[in-house]
Design a protein around this motif. Structure first.
Motif, PDB file in Angstrom:
ATOM      1  N   LEU A 130       0.827  -1.206   0.000  1.00 28.30           N
ATOM      2  CA  LEU A 130       0.000   0.000   0.000  1.00 28.30           C
ATOM      3  C   LEU A 130       0.864   1.260   0.000  1.00 28.30           C
ATOM      4  O   LEU A 130       0.554   2.239  -0.701  1.00 28.30           O
ATOM      5  N   VAL A 131       1.943   1.246   0.778  1.00 24.81           N
ATOM      6  CA  VAL A 131       2.849   2.404   0.794  1.00 24.81           C
ATOM      7  C   VAL A 131       3.469   2.622  -0.580  1.00 24.81           C
ATOM      8  O   VAL A 131       3.594   3.759  -1.060  1.00 24.81           O
TER       9      VAL A 131
ATOM     10  N   GLN B 171       1.439   6.926  -6.577  1.00 27.85           N
ATOM     11  CA  GLN B 171       0.359   7.884  -6.829  1.00 27.85           C
ATOM     12  C   GLN B 171       0.806   9.311  -6.497  1.00 27.85           C
ATOM     13  O   GLN B 171       0.470  10.261  -7.223  1.00 27.85           O
ATOM     14  N   ALA B 172       1.573   9.459  -5.404  1.00 27.06           N
ATOM     15  CA  ALA B 172       2.080  10.794  -5.051  1.00 27.06           C
ATOM     16  C   ALA B 172       3.048  11.311  -6.109  1.00 27.06           C
ATOM     17  O   ALA B 172       3.079  12.517  -6.396  1.00 27.06           O
ATOM     18  N   TRP B 173       3.828  10.409  -6.697  1.00 28.57           N
ATOM     19  CA  TRP B 173       4.780  10.816  -7.747  1.00 28.57           C
ATOM     20  C   TRP B 173       4.035  11.392  -8.952  1.00 28.57           C
ATOM     21  O   TRP B 173       4.341  12.485  -9.433  1.00 28.57           O
TER      22      TRP B 173
ATOM     23  N   LEU C 272       6.131  12.414   0.429  1.00 30.13           N
ATOM     24  CA  LEU C 272       6.953  11.298   0.882  1.00 30.13           C
ATOM     25  C   LEU C 272       7.145  11.338   2.398  1.00 30.13           C
ATOM     26  O   LEU C 272       7.038  10.307   3.077  1.00 30.13           O
ATOM     27  N   ILE C 273       7.404  12.510   2.927  1.00 29.67           N
ATOM     28  CA  ILE C 273       7.596  12.639   4.380  1.00 29.67           C
ATOM     29  C   ILE C 273       6.329  12.227   5.119  1.00 29.67           C
ATOM     30  O   ILE C 273       6.365  11.483   6.101  1.00 29.67           O
ATOM     31  N   ASN C 274       5.186  12.715   4.623  1.00 29.06           N
ATOM     32  CA  ASN C 274       3.921  12.365   5.276  1.00 29.06           C
ATOM     33  C   ASN C 274       3.643  10.870   5.205  1.00 29.06           C
ATOM     34  O   ASN C 274       3.221  10.250   6.197  1.00 29.06           O
ATOM     35  N   ILE C 275       3.887  10.286   4.035  1.00 33.62           N
ATOM     36  CA  ILE C 275       3.610   8.854   3.862  1.00 33.62           C
ATOM     37  C   ILE C 275       4.545   8.018   4.724  1.00 33.62           C
ATOM     38  O   ILE C 275       4.133   7.023   5.346  1.00 33.62           O
TER      39      ILE C 275
ATOM     40  N   ALA D 233       3.338   5.564   7.499  1.00 34.12           N
ATOM     41  CA  ALA D 233       3.706   4.146   7.377  1.00 34.12           C
ATOM     42  C   ALA D 233       4.469   3.672   8.605  1.00 34.12           C
ATOM     43  O   ALA D 233       4.259   2.543   9.086  1.00 34.12           O
ATOM     44  N   GLY D 234       5.370   4.514   9.135  1.00 29.87           N
ATOM     45  CA  GLY D 234       6.095   4.130  10.342  1.00 29.87           C
ATOM     46  C   GLY D 234       5.169   3.930  11.528  1.00 29.87           C
ATOM     47  O   GLY D 234       5.293   2.952  12.278  1.00 29.87           O
ATOM     48  N   LEU D 235       4.207   4.860  11.700  1.00 32.76           N
ATOM     49  CA  LEU D 235       3.238   4.703  12.787  1.00 32.76           C
ATOM     50  C   LEU D 235       2.392   3.449  12.581  1.00 32.76           C
ATOM     51  O   LEU D 235       2.093   2.724  13.542  1.00 32.76           O
ATOM     52  N   ALA D 236       2.002   3.200  11.313  1.00 31.97           N
ATOM     53  CA  ALA D 236       1.202   2.000  11.033  1.00 31.97           C
ATOM     54  C   ALA D 236       1.984   0.724  11.333  1.00 31.97           C
ATOM     55  O   ALA D 236       1.434  -0.249  11.868  1.00 31.97           O
TER      56      ALA D 236
END
Length: 456
Positions: free
Chosen positions: A21-22, A28-30, A165-168, A172-175
């Motif tokens: 998913l990440v 998609q962000a790219w 990227l920073i937000n994702i 992702a790290g928290l997830a």
């Protein structure tokens, strides 16, 4: 993954979709950052093209324009892109500009068209504005083409993608932390179950009393059922050991007492009588010990070899031949009836031979004068018939228990039919007991049949 722990398997199965998913989100962000950068700079191209189109005039019967500096300055950014423009008339002829630029297909209902092209070996973003110059005596169409190199767009796209990227990555790290902690907490009941099992006394078979989720509660129930079966097995073993020790202790005590009594005698005839009695007791004890070993061996599934093809006819002949002399000396008529062809079944040779020997010995020990071993082919069956006193129908199932004897007049130990029953259950054989001669109330005899599975 069979060598991995359950925790690692669970985390892998949870993290794999998360990583996928990440990756999709980053892809998609790219594309979204590129689209947003193109949309922002295309608006600048649109504004620059409109500013240039407003300056188009007729001069000396031809199109001309006085390019304002602000028209191109709005396209300038810190990336120092190169900007190109050109004016073309309705026939597609170059009028003015700092570089000739290609045209783009017109879009339905839109005056402005955008596209990525190569101009002078440089990739540029091209915008084409189609306009009309209106006058009192004529109306002509023209095109304003403005192109810009992609340095600013790339810088903006990278900046937007870096923010995404920073937000994702943070999400992702928290997830991942949540997934790892969730897996740890989800497996905590299993850890408590493992600790409860490890801390138990190896000798206790009491049921587990532990609050667990529904899935592990089913496992706890299965463990408790296993422990209940083990308690029954241990109780049976303890009862068997107690019965065996009693059965062995009695003849051994008799031997000791008889030997002590004989030592006090001086008459050789008394010695001979004592020796004969001791010989009979020793023979009976030896047979009892052999049956105990056989029963113990049968109850050990790890010591059971693989089944092989066994000829029942040859087995019956071999057992009768080995026992014939001994029974003939006792005045017992021992015979065998077998078909001409071989009767082959799947089984363990020594177990089937042990079962047949026990049936023959049981019949002789309990008063039979005629014993017949019969083998039939359809279905495969091994039958032992005798003319002894038989077993009353209500007691036939009880005779399959160890050390249970229907009568006290014989010399049996009460293990013969228990051994036969164990062997029958190990081979999926149907064991049946019935009177051999129902019409004779005094000596109905006994017929014991071992019926083998047809597919064996």
């Amino acid at each position: 993954m069979s060598h991995l722990s359950l925790y690692r398997r669970l985390t892998i199965w949870l993290l794999f979709p998360l990583v996928l998913l990440v990756a999709i989100m980053l892809l998609q962000a790219w594309f979204a950052s590129r689209e947003a950068a193109d949309r922002a700079f295309d608006r600048l191209l649109d504004a620059a093209s409109l500013s240039i189109a407003e300056q188009v005039r007729w001069q000396q019967s031809r199109l001309w324009m006085d390019l304002p500096p602000s028209a191109l300055e709005m396209l300038a950014t810190d990336a120092e892109e190169r900007v190109f423009y050109a004016l073309y008339d309705a026939q597609g002829r170059f009028v003015t500009g700092n570089r000739s630029l290609p045209s783009l297909p017109a879009r339905d209902g839109n005056r402005m068209s955008y596209g990525d092209v190569i101009s002078g070996d440089m990739p540029v973003r091209l915008g084409v504005l189609r306009a009309r110059l209106e006058g009192w005596d004529r109306s002509d169409r023209f095109e304003v083409r403005v192109a810009q190199t992609r340095e600013g767009r790339e810088a903006l796209a990278n900046q937007l993608f870096l923010a995404s990227l920073i937000n994702i990555v943070i999400i992702a790290g928290l997830a991942m932390v949540v997934v790892l902690l969730s897996a740890r907490f989800a497996l905590e009941p299993l850890t408590r179950l493992r600790r409860a099992i490890r801390q138990r006394n190896p000798r206790t078979l009491a049921p587990l009393e532990l609050a667990l989720p529904r899935e592990l509660a089913e496992l706890r129930q299965a463990l408790n059922e296993l422990l209940a079966r083990m308690r029954r097995v241990r109780a049976n073993q303890e009862r068997f050991i107690g019965d065996a020790s009693h059965q062995l202790r009695t003849p051994l005590a008799g031997l000791s007492a008889r030997a002590e009594l004989a030592m006090r005698q001086s008459d050789p005839d008394a010695w001979r009588e004592a020796l004969a009695t001791m010989h009979g007791t020793a023979t009976h004890t030896a047979r009892l010990a052999g049956q105990l070993l056989s029963l113990t061996r049968l109850n050990n599934p790890e010591a059971t070899p693989a089944k092989q093809a066994v000829d029942l006819a040859a087995l019956a002949q071999r057992c009768v031949r080995a026992a014939f002399s001994r029974h003939h000396r006792q005045g017992i008529d021992l015979g065998v009836e077998i078909p001409e062809q071989a009767v082959v079944v799947l089984g363990n040779d020594w177990q089937l031979e042990e079962a047949l020997n026990n049936l023959i010995d049981n019949a002789s020990l309990y008063g039979a004068s005629q014993i017949t071993v019969q083998v039939t082919d359809a279905p495969p069956r091994l039958v032992v018939r005798d003319d002894g006193p038989g077993i009353p129908e209500p007691q036939r199932l009880l005779m399959l228990r160890p050390f249970h004897r229907g009568q006290q007049t014989g010399d049996g130990s009460g293990l013969g039919l228990a051994i036969v029953d164990s062997i029958a259950r190990a081979h999926d054989i149907r064991l049946s007991l019935q009177a051999a001669r129902p019409g004779d109330p005094e000596r109905p005899g006994l017929s014991i049949a071992l019926t083998f599975p047809v597919n064996a």
